[in-house]
Design an enzyme around this catalytic site. Structure first.
Site, mmCIF file in Angstrom:
data_model
loop_
_atom_site.group_PDB
_atom_site.id
_atom_site.type_symbol
_atom_site.label_atom_id
_atom_site.label_comp_id
_atom_site.label_asym_id
_atom_site.label_seq_id
_atom_site.Cartn_x
_atom_site.Cartn_y
_atom_site.Cartn_z
ATOM 1 N N LYS A 125 9.656 -35.923 -3.636
ATOM 2 C CA LYS A 125 10.906 -35.579 -4.329
ATOM 3 C C LYS A 125 11.204 -36.663 -5.344
ATOM 4 O O LYS A 125 10.802 -37.813 -5.173
ATOM 5 C CB LYS A 125 12.062 -35.511 -3.322
ATOM 6 C CG LYS A 125 13.273 -34.753 -3.832
ATOM 7 C CD LYS A 125 13.109 -33.269 -3.637
ATOM 8 C CE LYS A 125 14.238 -32.468 -4.213
ATOM 9 N NZ LYS A 125 14.156 -31.037 -3.792
ATOM 10 N N ASP A 165 15.472 -28.883 -9.269
ATOM 11 C CA ASP A 165 16.402 -29.014 -8.145
ATOM 12 C C ASP A 165 17.787 -29.074 -8.799
ATOM 13 O O ASP A 165 17.928 -28.658 -9.962
ATOM 14 C CB ASP A 165 16.103 -30.269 -7.299
ATOM 15 C CG ASP A 165 16.835 -30.256 -5.950
ATOM 16 O OD1 ASP A 165 16.393 -29.542 -5.033
ATOM 17 O OD2 ASP A 165 17.880 -30.931 -5.823
HETATM 18 P P1 NDP Z 1 21.934 -26.068 -9.577
HETATM 19 O O1 NDP Z 1 22.061 -27.342 -10.296
HETATM 20 O O2 NDP Z 1 21.432 -24.864 -10.283
HETATM 21 O O3 NDP Z 1 23.324 -25.665 -8.909
HETATM 22 C C1 NDP Z 1 23.947 -26.516 -8.006
HETATM 23 C C2 NDP Z 1 25.253 -25.877 -7.569
HETATM 24 O O4 NDP Z 1 25.789 -26.627 -6.479
HETATM 25 C C3 NDP Z 1 26.303 -25.911 -8.658
HETATM 26 O O5 NDP Z 1 27.183 -24.825 -8.495
HETATM 27 C C4 NDP Z 1 26.997 -27.241 -8.380
HETATM 28 O O6 NDP Z 1 28.326 -27.312 -8.874
HETATM 29 C C5 NDP Z 1 27.013 -27.263 -6.863
HETATM 30 N N1 NDP Z 1 27.018 -28.663 -6.422
HETATM 31 C C6 NDP Z 1 26.101 -29.602 -6.721
HETATM 32 N N2 NDP Z 1 26.442 -30.794 -6.176
HETATM 33 C C7 NDP Z 1 27.596 -30.569 -5.534
HETATM 34 C C8 NDP Z 1 28.433 -31.394 -4.782
HETATM 35 N N3 NDP Z 1 28.163 -32.708 -4.574
HETATM 36 N N4 NDP Z 1 29.541 -30.818 -4.236
HETATM 37 C C9 NDP Z 1 29.817 -29.487 -4.441
HETATM 38 N N5 NDP Z 1 29.052 -28.673 -5.159
HETATM 39 C C10 NDP Z 1 27.961 -29.190 -5.685
HETATM 40 O O7 NDP Z 1 21.007 -26.385 -8.312
HETATM 41 P P2 NDP Z 1 20.208 -25.387 -7.351
HETATM 42 O O8 NDP Z 1 20.929 -24.094 -7.232
HETATM 43 O O9 NDP Z 1 18.805 -25.403 -7.772
HETATM 44 O O10 NDP Z 1 20.286 -26.181 -5.972
HETATM 45 C C11 NDP Z 1 21.282 -25.922 -4.988
HETATM 46 C C12 NDP Z 1 20.789 -26.406 -3.633
HETATM 47 O O11 NDP Z 1 19.600 -25.697 -3.288
HETATM 48 C C13 NDP Z 1 20.398 -27.893 -3.568
HETATM 49 O O12 NDP Z 1 20.692 -28.373 -2.279
HETATM 50 C C14 NDP Z 1 18.892 -27.866 -3.764
HETATM 51 O O13 NDP Z 1 18.276 -29.004 -3.218
HETATM 52 C C15 NDP Z 1 18.544 -26.606 -2.987
HETATM 53 N N6 NDP Z 1 17.265 -25.988 -3.312
HETATM 54 C C16 NDP Z 1 16.932 -25.626 -4.581
HETATM 55 C C17 NDP Z 1 15.724 -25.012 -4.847
HETATM 56 C C18 NDP Z 1 15.366 -24.548 -6.194
HETATM 57 O O14 NDP Z 1 14.292 -23.929 -6.331
HETATM 58 N N7 NDP Z 1 16.149 -24.760 -7.229
HETATM 59 C C19 NDP Z 1 14.759 -24.772 -3.765
HETATM 60 C C20 NDP Z 1 15.230 -25.111 -2.448
HETATM 61 C C21 NDP Z 1 16.438 -25.712 -2.259
HETATM 62 P P3 NDP Z 1 28.613 -28.169 -10.216
HETATM 63 O O15 NDP Z 1 28.094 -27.335 -11.331
HETATM 64 O O16 NDP Z 1 30.084 -28.340 -10.227
HETATM 65 O O17 NDP Z 1 27.868 -29.465 -10.057
HETATM 66 O O1 2IT Z 2 14.076 -28.248 -2.456
HETATM 67 C C1 2IT Z 2 13.140 -27.576 -2.943
HETATM 68 O O2 2IT Z 2 12.319 -27.011 -2.218
HETATM 69 C C2 2IT Z 2 13.041 -27.470 -4.398
HETATM 70 N N1 2IT Z 2 13.903 -27.996 -5.099
HETATM 71 C C3 2IT Z 2 11.886 -26.756 -5.024
HETATM 72 C C4 2IT Z 2 10.691 -27.672 -5.134
HETATM 73 C C5 2IT Z 2 9.513 -27.106 -5.885
HETATM 74 O O3 2IT Z 2 8.545 -27.861 -6.015
HETATM 75 O O4 2IT Z 2 9.528 -25.956 -6.330
#
Ligand code: NDP
Ligand code: 2IT
Length: 445
Positions: A125, A165
């Site tokens: 990561k 992420d």
């Molecule tokens: P984005 O940046 O697209 O969206 C993040 C969302 O979460 C936004 O709505 C953001 O609000 C909110 N957020 C972020 N930090 C905080 C915080 N400290 N408190 C409250 N709300 C928060 O990210 P993703 O959708 O990609 O990721 C969301 C989650 O999913 C994370 O935990 C990530 O690790 C996990 N994840 C993502 C994957 C991926 O493929 N993208 C795969 C697997 C897991 P704001 O805009 O106000 O910051």
């Molecule tokens: O938390 C996760 O699994 C991700 N943010 C996706 C990682 C990836 O390599 O696609």
């Protein structure tokens, strides 16, 4: 814990102040107690001690120039945690809260998650405390270029393959890929989540949210429940939350709430996803703007209130520790029967205990949200073959992978005595493959 307590204590001592990392390690080691008993060869070979220590941790300075001409300095991270079953693989988080402990917890979880996907990917990561919010496109580009100028020394398509992420989406991956290509003078699949014009995979954008719903659908089916006709609350409004909303709706559910770090919206009539996509994906705005388009909906300041909304299914998809014990109890009291984690470690240990005690259908993050990285693995395969699959082909493979993750996790849970405990099952099923690979490869890392 008993046998693995010294391993946990050494982690706390060696990594002071890294509370999220301690939390993730503690949960996993608790699940692995029966594995340590059953497989003395793992204990003898020091597998557990090696497993909790990253192979490599890189920290670097990221200087860039803002639009006013001022020099800004951020800190960059890449933790290459475990390469026993494949090149390091995992996202890049750009958020002001990022520190070494957060990147380590994410990298540690990623090892087991990637193992569960059945694809050959190790765990890693990265990220930075850079905040893309409120920055111009050119500022984001200069940051991403500076970040890659250093990161390029450590990554490669057969070494370490980063992705998105929090705060890292298609725009950021594009800028990073462009800089990598220029520095190396080679066009390879070194990053995933790329644009479709330059090697990206169809369905990668949708994959985490879709995969979450496929996983939960399978877990719920086993208990006679379904998305169809149910009310769903989803936190966040980013990549994961948006496509979880889309798939849950396609499966017949009504999603009534979404949030961001400022507050949440509640639309009893069902969230209109086109509006959310316009606000978040096109305008990069705030979720509060939703009520200007749909005055029948409510907006409330603050994040945790979202868990007081009555629902059947909750899909936390924002960030770590967003559901505490109190919120978990509220969900259960209001009749919630399933919780699927789109975010990484969104539930505190107290919340997890509430879910397990109340026999909630609980899909832990490393299993439930593995669809994103699984599809990244499919993007790597397509890049290696120099071919691209159709949306339907990738989506079908994603679904197959999510179903097999559920089956493997529930089989491991049953083998170790608690059939419904997918925390136990996912941790053990993910670990076994990595542990056997480490054992076979001798004492290297
Ligand atoms: P984005 O940046 O697209 O969206 C993040 C969302 O979460 C936004 O709505 C953001 O609000 C909110 N957020 C972020 N930090 C905080 C915080 N400290 N408190 C409250 N709300 C928060 O990210 P993703 O959708 O990609 O990721 C969301 C989650 O999913 C994370 O935990 C990530 O690790 C996990 N994840 C993502 C994957 C991926 O493929 N993208 C795969 C697997 C897991 P704001 O805009 O106000 O910051
Ligand atoms: O938390 C996760 O699994 C991700 N943010 C996706 C990682 C990836 O390599 O696609």
């Amino acid at each position: 814990m008993t046998h693995l307590t010294p391993v946990y204590e050494a982690v706390v001592k060696r990594n002071p102040g890294e509370t999220e990392f301690h939390q993730a390690v503690q949960e996993v080691l608790e699940s692995l107690e029966p594995v340590a008993l059953k497989y003395p060869e793992f204990v003898k070979a020091g597998i557990f001690e090696r497993f909790v220590e990253p192979e490599r941790q890189i920290m670097f300075r990221v200087p860039w120039v803002d639009d006013a001409g001022k020099v800004q300095v951020n800190r960059g991270f890449r933790v290459q945690f475990n390469s026993a079953i494949g090149p390091y693989k995992g996202g890049i988080r750009l958020h002001p809260s990022v520190n070494l402990g957060i990147i380590k917890f994410l990298g540690f979880e990623q090892i087991l998650k990637n193992s569960l996907t059945t694809l050959p990917m190790g765990g890693g990561k990265g990220g930075s405390d850079f905040d893309p919010k409120g920055k111009s496109d050119m500022e984001v580009m200069r940051f991403c270029q500076s970040f890659m100028l250093e990161l390029t020394r450590y990554i490669g398509p057969d070494t370490d393959v980063p992705a998105g992420d929090i705060g890292t989406g298609g725009r950021e991956i594009g800028y990073m890929f462009g800089m990598y290509k220029k520095l190396r003078n080679e066009f390879t699949g070194v990053l995933t989540g790329k644009g479709l014009q330059y090697g990206g995979s169809l369905a990668r954008t949708e994959a985490t949210g879709y995969g979450l719903c496929y996983f939960m659908d399978e877990a719920m089916k086993a208990k006679g429940k379904t998305f169809s006709g149910s009310t769903v609350v989803i936190s966040g409004s980013g990549n994961v939350a948006i496509y979880a909303t889309q798939k849950a709706t396609q499966l017949g559910a009504k999603v009534v709430a979404l949030s961001d770090s400022n507050g949440y919206i509640y639309d009893k009539t069902g969230i209109k996803l086109e509006t959310v996509q316009l606000i978040k994906e096109v305008q990069r705005g705030r979720i509060s703007e939703y009520v200007q388009h749909h005055p029948e909906a409510e907006y409330h300041d603050g994040c945790s209130g979202i868990w007081s909304i009555p629902c059947d299914i909750a899909l936390p998809s924002a960030t770590q520790n967003e559901i505490d014990g109190v919120s978990a109890k509220m969900l259960v009291q209001n009749g919630c029967f399933a919780v699927g984690e789109g975010a990484n470690m969104p539930s505190t240990p107290e919340a997890v205990e509430v879910f397990l005690k109340n026999r909630i259908i609980y899909g832990p993050a490393k299993a439930a949200n593995a669809g994103g990285v699984a599809t990244s693995g499919l993007e790597m395969s397509q890049n290696s073959m120099r071919l691209s699959w159709t949306f339907e082909e990738v989506d079908a493979k994603l679904k197959e992978i999510m179903v097999s993750i559920y089956k493997n996790a529930s089989a491991a849970a049953a083998e170790f005595g608690d059939a419904d405990n997918l925390v136990l099952g996912a941790n053990i099923a993910g670990f076994m493959k990595v542990a056997r690979a480490m054992l076979a490869q001798g004492v290297t890392y």
